[in-house]
Write an enzyme that holds these catalytic residues in place. Structure first.
Site, mmCIF file in Angstrom:
data_model
loop_
_atom_site.group_PDB
_atom_site.id
_atom_site.type_symbol
_atom_site.label_atom_id
_atom_site.label_comp_id
_atom_site.label_asym_id
_atom_site.label_seq_id
_atom_site.Cartn_x
_atom_site.Cartn_y
_atom_site.Cartn_z
ATOM 1 N N ARG A 1 -49.716 74.469 -14.566
ATOM 2 C CA ARG A 1 -50.444 73.158 -14.818
ATOM 3 C C ARG A 1 -50.505 73.258 -16.455
ATOM 4 N NH1 ARG A 1 -55.520 74.385 -13.730
ATOM 5 N NH2 ARG A 1 -55.012 74.273 -11.523
ATOM 6 N N SER A 2 -49.291 73.094 -17.041
ATOM 7 C CA SER A 2 -48.992 73.297 -18.318
ATOM 8 C C SER A 2 -49.530 71.608 -18.822
ATOM 9 C CB SER A 2 -47.565 73.393 -18.947
ATOM 10 O OG SER A 2 -46.624 72.329 -18.466
ATOM 11 N N CYS B 1 -40.958 63.620 -21.515
ATOM 12 C CA CYS B 1 -39.741 63.454 -20.915
ATOM 13 C C CYS B 1 -39.433 64.478 -19.591
ATOM 14 C CB CYS B 1 -38.675 64.134 -21.972
ATOM 15 S SG CYS B 1 -38.610 63.120 -23.396
ATOM 16 N N ASP C 1 -52.283 76.722 -10.695
ATOM 17 C CA ASP C 1 -52.356 77.612 -11.958
ATOM 18 C C ASP C 1 -52.498 78.999 -11.728
ATOM 19 O OD1 ASP C 1 -51.137 76.499 -14.772
ATOM 20 O OD2 ASP C 1 -52.629 78.248 -15.136
ATOM 21 N N ILE C 2 -52.597 79.751 -12.726
ATOM 22 C CA ILE C 2 -52.555 81.409 -12.600
ATOM 23 C C ILE C 2 -54.008 81.707 -12.025
ATOM 24 C CG2 ILE C 2 -53.450 81.675 -14.911
ATOM 25 C CD1 ILE C 2 -51.719 84.330 -14.850
#
Length: 386
Positions: free
Chosen positions: A222-223, A187, A245-246
């Site tokens: 970047r989950s 979603c 990302d981290i």
């Protein structure tokens, strides 16, 4: 991330404006921003409302006893999850759909989930995460990951089960070989795509799958539920995507992901980006507005603002800033439920055809006595409950 995002829409107003005199374009008396030429803040309502009207019109055409029904499973004590569930229920009832919260213990969740999978009156299922957090699962990965994969593809309104992850990353846009049933997509990533379409980042004159061709996008975070699927979706539409990302940065292009040179910096990527998406779940992360190029679109999907709104709008001409996407995300949740209802309602059973890589209508019930049926070219077709 999504849950925090939704709750921020409900309970938080705007973050405080910068301190007086921190930027010369901010008027300290009224704390109002003097916008740079062409810069504007884009409210989520502006993007969501056309979809809300479309959803309301579609549900109004359905018999009252055949409206799509979403069941949300609440198996944690998080008050934010409960608040989000209440808000979702109000929104669904407003738009002519049914919503039911089922509170269960963690021990009973799997059984309750399977019962909902089998219940033909339920058209969509969602779970309020986290339930078990990083607790490992017997099936591999985390327990929450195993729960996501336990939701029937016919009812996975969030588009997070293995089937929809597979179709997303393979750029397979339909559930069936006849290309009559579109897949659902996660979603919040889908909400970002709809924001970009609304703001003209997608080029309508290009064919589907190539409408972001030539565009550069940077996504920070970047989950697995937002950043990574969004990077793949935009890359599959032709964009070059820097996924930050981290501890790493990768370039996503259509069907490929590659590391960037070790000397490259996030600032370099952002300065060349037509679109910047910020999704860091921390109030301490703030991107430097000076990195954003003129005319870029900046979309904040985190529950915190990852950039100083006042400075961005005051100093970057032509920038369009979307501070929250929560209302668009909920509209996509409703849209996904309608799609599942259309795809699978009235279809007693469908079957997974591993040879075709899609679902097919099931044969008559009399033909389903065997637990497995021989499919195309010797592949197995497994019955799936709709």
């Amino acid at each position: 991330l999504w849950l925090k995002l939704m709750c921020s829409v409900i309970s938080r107003g705007e973050v405080p404006s910068p301190q007086p005199n921190s930027y010369p374009c901010v008027m300290s008396t009224a704390q109002q921003v003097v916008l740079a030429p062409g810069a504007r803040k884009v409210p989520a309502d502006e993007v969501a409302q056309p979809f809300v009207r479309e959803i309301q019109e579609a549900t109004a055409q359905l018999p009252t006893n055949a409206r799509p029904k979403l069941v949300g499973f609440l198996a944690n004590e998080d008050p934010a999850a409960r608040k989000y569930a209440e808000w979702t229920g109000k929104t669904f009832r407003r738009d002519g759909m049914e919503f039911e919260v089922r509170q269960v213990t963690t021990d009973d969740l799997e059984q309750a989930l399977e019962e909902a999978n089998q219940d033909k009156s339920v058209h969509g299922i969602m779970i309020y995460y986290p339930v078990f957090g990083s607790r490992p699962s017997f099936h591999g990965g985390s327990y929450d990951d195993a729960l996501r994969d336990s939701v029937s593809l016919c009812k996975d309104v969030e588009g997070l089960c293995h089937f929809y992850r597979r179709t997303l990353y393979r750029n397979q846009r339909y559930v069936d070989i006849e290309r009559a049933r579109k897949c659902v997509l996660p979603c919040t990533p889908l909400a970002v795509v709809k924001v970009l379409e609304h703001l003209g980042a997608y080029e309508d004159q290009h064919p589907v799958g190539d409408r972001m061709s030539g565009k550069v996008v940077t996504i920070v975070n970047r989950s697995e539920v937002v950043g990574r699927p969004l990077a793949a979706m935009l890359a599959n539409d032709g964009a070059t995507v820097y996924s930050v990302d981290i501890d790493s940065t990768y370039i996503f292009s259509r069907g490929k992901v590659e590391p960037v040179p070790s000397t490259a910096t996030t600032e370099e990527f952002v300065r060349q980006s037509d679109v910047v998406v910020l999704g860091v779940p921390s109030d301490s992360y703030k991107m430097d507005p000076a990195w954003v190029k003129e005319g870029a679109i900046v979309v904040n999907v985190a529950s915190y603002k990852n950039i100083d709104e006042a400075a961005l709008l005051a100093t970057r001409p032509g920038v369009r800033f979307v501070p929250q996407v929560g209302k668009v995300t909920v509209a996509m949740l409703e849209r996904n439920l309608l799609r599942l209802h259309t795809n699978f309602a009235g279809c007693g059973r469908v079957m997974w055809d591993s040879g075709l890589g899609c679902v097919t209508p099931a044969p008559a019930a009399a033909d389903l006595e065997a637990p497995k049926l021989q499919g195309v070219d010797g592949f197995t077709m497994m019955p799936l409950n709709a």
